[in-house]
Design an enzyme around this catalytic site. Sequence first.
Site, PDB file in Angstrom:
ATOM      1  N   LEU A  14       0.842  -1.202   0.000  1.00  9.99           N
ATOM      2  CA  LEU A  14       0.000   0.000   0.000  1.00  9.99           C
ATOM      3  C   LEU A  14       0.873   1.246   0.000  1.00  9.99           C
ATOM      4  CD1 LEU A  14      -3.061  -0.898   2.256  1.00  9.99           C
ATOM      5  CD2 LEU A  14      -2.857  -0.902  -0.225  1.00  9.99           C
ATOM      6  N   HIS A  15       1.607   1.436  -1.088  1.00  8.67           N
ATOM      7  CA  HIS A  15       2.423   2.625  -1.279  1.00  8.67           C
ATOM      8  C   HIS A  15       1.738   3.455  -2.356  1.00  8.67           C
ATOM      9  CE1 HIS A  15       6.677   1.357   0.215  1.00  8.67           C
ATOM     10  NE2 HIS A  15       5.840   1.622   1.182  1.00  8.67           N
ATOM     11  N   ALA A  16       1.977   4.759  -2.323  1.00  9.85           N
ATOM     12  CA  ALA A  16       1.598   5.643  -3.417  1.00  9.85           C
ATOM     13  C   ALA A  16       0.208   5.362  -3.991  1.00  9.85           C
ATOM     14  CB  ALA A  16       2.657   5.603  -4.502  1.00  9.85           C
TER      15      ALA A  16
END
Lengths: 86, 571
Positions: A14-16
């Site tokens: 759950l990045h960017a």
Amino acid sequence: MVSKKVMVTNKTGLHARPASNLVTFCKKYNSKISLSNGEKTVSAASIIHVLTLGVKQGTQLEVIAEGEDEATAVEEIVAFIENLDE
Amino acid sequence: MMKTYSVAKAASKGIVMGKAFLVEPLDLTADSRSIKDSEKEMEWLKFQSAVKEAVDALRILAKDSDIFAAHLDVAEDTVLHDSVELKINSENKNAQLALEETVAEIVTMFESLDDEYLRERAADIKDVGKRIMCGLKGIKTNPFEGVTEDVIVVAEDLAPSDTANMDFRYIKGFITEAGGVTSHVAIMARSLEIPAFVGVSDFRKNVTENDYIILDAVGKEILVNPDEETKATYRKKAEAYRAIKAELETMNNLPATTTDGRTVELFANVGSIVDVDNAVARGAEGIGLFRSEFLYMENTKFPTEQEQFDAYKKAVETMKHPVIIRTLDIGGDKALSYYQFDAEENPFLGWRAIRISLDLKDVFKTQLKAILRASAYGDVRIMYPMIISVDEFLAANEILKECKEELRRDNIPFNDSIQTGIMIETPAAVMCAEDLAKVVDFFSIGTNDLTQYVLAVDRGNQKIARLYNSFHPAVLRAIRTVIQAGHKYDKMVGMCGEFASDEKAVPILLGMGLNEFSMTASEIAATRYQIRHLSYERCQALAEEICKKSTIAEVREILENMEKANSVAVE
């Protein structure tokens, strides 16, 4: 309250963008949505909070919903996380 | 009067000049006054309108920038809004102070995380805070409006929101006091191809608005108020630099093909993830030697499968071309802080490389599984070091097979037909080259160790340093034997020692039929240039002739004569 566990399998976790898309997706429910990584539970309505969970590929996440559409919300959000592909 | 300042490191290369444009630091300190209950609503409205202004501006910028899309998310975030509202309503703080404190709290939270990506996001949050604060204070956020002549921007620091406001027809370069070469501003400068120096501490005191600056991020100098003659000299330098850069760049996209049409591959040797980025930038067509040792040596324990997988995956995703990973090559002169090696009489003939891997099977399996998992993301190949026999290669592949079965059982994707090859470093491998060629997918000749073992000369011993010479007929013939053996069984033969970029060796190796040359990335451009000016046919004749010679002196003589002939031919 309804909750369900899901494994994050997309590459970046759950990045960017995936985090941003998830927050937008969760906003469409009337229930209060929270996410937990086992150590910390945060509101899914906040990108800042979701990022601080530090979710990576392989992290086990619990989706928790509380409200009128809690059952549908949990099912659909879990499916959404499973289908993240970035 | 002209003044010259030398700078240690350029963040982004190039030579440019223009008038100094000083970015005065904005006074963004919050008003510290407490508010009365009756003012609360007004302060909250001010905040909301500043947010709206920021969101409107970001929405436009976000259309073609991931950075600003992330900023937009932050500007709209409920945590930010809720915290500011709480501070206004329960703590009687004005909107500016409430914002300042909230941003500081969120930044602290991000900076304490054990994740480099998230720590970097702290900068995004500060930048959004700054944007909203400008709205609250009624400050114009674009200091670069109205710039219509060539300028060099001199600032304390620059954020993405600053560069978004720049008109690069006029803004030619940056000098900032803050930041390192890996900071946001440095990365931006490189991606925008704007010459820049970052981290030049206290530089602003050296210039005023009316000064003229030459920013030489090649020679690493800043010249303030140069005379006309100096300006003219630097204009020429800038022109020359652009010409060289343009030529090398066009070459980067060209294959390493000889004048008569033989194409070979130019790969890079890497010993870190940063090296991989550099290899791509320098035109490498693949990674011929990924020294996996760095993952072990820069660690306090054996690296986990996940740590290794992350690194290998990153490498193959960055490279997008073959990445040949050499399995752990320690022992000899390379030790580990967290593992006790027994003292050995002859460490280079001792427990090292594949010998260790085959003995410490768990350590080996962890690495093989990490490599296999990365193979799902691109062309990853495995290379075993220090092989002396077919048995060793088969034993290693047997363990690889076990790893594959375990991954398959766990439903983890990998490339089942992953290529496995070996380094040719030992005389034994040279003598058995044909047998090995039947079973491996590729060879890569490691000339540094091969020379040491073929000549029985310790390459670290100064007393016999003069005996260490890869142009010794024994070494050259060993290389030829290996290439011929590989080709007999249709296997690619590469080389990953320093010899592969040796200007004198390249024609010989090319003539012997070497398929892949792997070297330090900075050597690639020169080698590409050299190969593109060589004739394969002539190199074949040269290799043939050289392998008949019985002394290093005779080999040298031929090479020197060829050089003379070539320098005439090129002109």
